[in-house]
Scaffold this active site. Structure first.
Site, PDB file in Angstrom:
ATOM      1  NE  ARG A  24      84.551  -5.027  38.596  1.00 12.92           N
ATOM      2  CZ  ARG A  24      83.802  -5.761  39.412  1.00 12.92           C
ATOM      3  NH1 ARG A  24      83.806  -5.538  40.709  1.00 12.92           N
ATOM      4  NH2 ARG A  24      83.033  -6.718  38.948  1.00 12.92           N
ATOM      5  CG  ASN A  42      82.089  -2.547  38.035  1.00 17.67           C
ATOM      6  OD1 ASN A  42      83.071  -2.287  37.355  1.00 17.67           O
ATOM      7  ND2 ASN A  42      81.439  -3.678  37.918  1.00 17.67           N
TER       8      ASN A  42
END
Length: 95
Positions: A24, A42
């Site tokens: 990320r 997520n």
């Protein structure tokens, strides 16, 4: 327009070993370099959802990065969806 400058929303679901490996953060860095706004999140099933808004050409570049094989972790599949920009993001965040 068709010239890559229209504003779009790209939603991408990335499957593989993409949680707990800096994926990320890496995605956020690439998105900011491209001038995109959005989020990398997520998901409970182990995927990462990436939502990016900006020019079509910049979103296409981000998609190329996600499919490049040079991401943190391991990407097994990338599923994309294109839509009109919602204009709801400021900056690019990790969730």
């Amino acid at each position: 327009m068709g010239d890559g400058t229209e504003t779009v929303r790209l939603t991408v679901w990335v499957r593989g070993r993409v949680q707990g490996v800096g994926f990320r953060w890496w995605t956020r860095s690439r998105a900011l370099e491209l001038g995109l706004s959005g989020a990398a999140t997520n998901l409970d099933d182990g995927r990462v959802e990436v939502v990016a808004e900006g020019s079509r050409s910049a979103c296409e570049r981000l998609l190329e990065h996600l499919r490049s094989g040079r991401t943190p972790g391991r990407v097994d599949s990338v599923v994309e969806r294109w839509a009109q920009s919602g204009g709801t993001f400021t900056g690019f965040v990790e969730r």
